[in-house]
Write a protein that holds these residues in place. Structure first.
Motif, mmCIF file in Angstrom:
data_model
loop_
_atom_site.group_PDB
_atom_site.id
_atom_site.type_symbol
_atom_site.label_atom_id
_atom_site.label_comp_id
_atom_site.label_asym_id
_atom_site.label_seq_id
_atom_site.Cartn_x
_atom_site.Cartn_y
_atom_site.Cartn_z
ATOM 1 N N CYS A 7 33.884 51.647 43.740
ATOM 2 C CA CYS A 7 34.312 50.399 43.117
ATOM 3 C C CYS A 7 35.839 50.348 43.062
ATOM 4 O O CYS A 7 36.489 51.374 42.854
ATOM 5 N N GLY A 8 36.381 49.167 43.247
ATOM 6 C CA GLY A 8 37.828 48.984 43.131
ATOM 7 C C GLY A 8 38.323 49.357 41.744
ATOM 8 O O GLY A 8 37.580 49.312 40.772
ATOM 9 N N SER A 9 39.581 49.740 41.661
ATOM 10 C CA SER A 9 40.156 50.171 40.383
ATOM 11 C C SER A 9 41.269 49.235 39.941
ATOM 12 O O SER A 9 42.364 49.654 39.573
ATOM 13 N N GLU A 10 40.979 47.960 39.994
ATOM 14 C CA GLU A 10 41.896 46.947 39.482
ATOM 15 C C GLU A 10 41.200 46.303 38.284
ATOM 16 O O GLU A 10 40.032 45.935 38.382
ATOM 17 N N PHE A 14 37.119 40.244 39.797
ATOM 18 C CA PHE A 14 37.051 39.907 41.212
ATOM 19 C C PHE A 14 35.829 40.571 41.837
ATOM 20 O O PHE A 14 35.315 41.557 41.332
ATOM 21 N N GLY A 15 35.418 40.003 42.949
ATOM 22 C CA GLY A 15 34.377 40.597 43.767
ATOM 23 C C GLY A 15 33.111 40.939 43.012
ATOM 24 O O GLY A 15 32.775 40.329 42.007
ATOM 25 N N GLY A 16 32.445 41.942 43.488
ATOM 26 C CA GLY A 16 31.168 42.349 42.929
ATOM 27 C C GLY A 16 31.263 43.477 41.935
ATOM 28 O O GLY A 16 30.298 44.211 41.736
ATOM 29 N N VAL A 17 32.414 43.628 41.297
ATOM 30 C CA VAL A 17 32.620 44.746 40.375
ATOM 31 C C VAL A 17 31.609 44.716 39.236
ATOM 32 O O VAL A 17 30.930 45.704 38.951
ATOM 33 N N PHE A 43 39.837 55.679 34.704
ATOM 34 C CA PHE A 43 39.811 54.219 34.800
ATOM 35 C C PHE A 43 38.412 53.697 34.496
ATOM 36 O O PHE A 43 37.409 54.295 34.856
ATOM 37 N N ARG A 44 38.365 52.558 33.825
ATOM 38 C CA ARG A 44 37.128 51.828 33.555
ATOM 39 C C ARG A 44 37.503 50.362 33.456
ATOM 40 O O ARG A 44 38.503 50.003 32.845
ATOM 41 N N CYS A 45 36.715 49.490 34.052
ATOM 42 C CA CYS A 45 36.961 48.056 33.909
ATOM 43 C C CYS A 45 36.737 47.652 32.460
ATOM 44 O O CYS A 45 35.719 48.001 31.858
#
Length: 98
Positions: A7-10, A14-17, A43-45
């Motif tokens: 998974c992205g780390s932003e 966005f997207g399928g996070v 990191f965690r959304c």
């Protein structure tokens, strides 16, 4: 065996996070070991509430584990954890071959 969802780390929507986080929750609720896999340690959304299992690279991944790679990062399929099983999680076919 653990399913790791790359998974992205932003920390922006966005997207399928959020979908990936939900899948991991559903799999764990069903008794299947799963975790989100971020490339930034700790990191965690936080743009949505969650208590999802999260892991970070670098990580010891065995051949019994499965890495789920979003279609936007399909170029990593051949290089991420060589020899281990991988799955392309495709939510938007238009991005698959970019």
């Amino acid at each position: 065996m653990t399913l790791y969802y790359l998974c992205g780390s932003e920390n922006v929507p966005f997207g399928g996070v959020r979908v990936a986080y939900r899948h991991v929750d559903i799999l764990n609720d069903a008794g299947i070991s799963a975790s989100i896999l971020h490339h930034i340690t700790n990191f965690r959304c936080t743009w949505f509430e969650n208590t999802t299992n999260v892991s970070w690279l670098p990580l010891e991944i065995t051949d019994a584990d499965v890495i789920v790679v979003p279609e936007t990062r399909s170029s990593l399929l051949s290089t991420l954890a060589p020899g281990g099983p991988k799955v392309s999680f495709n939510q938007n076919a238009f991005y698959t071959f970019q």
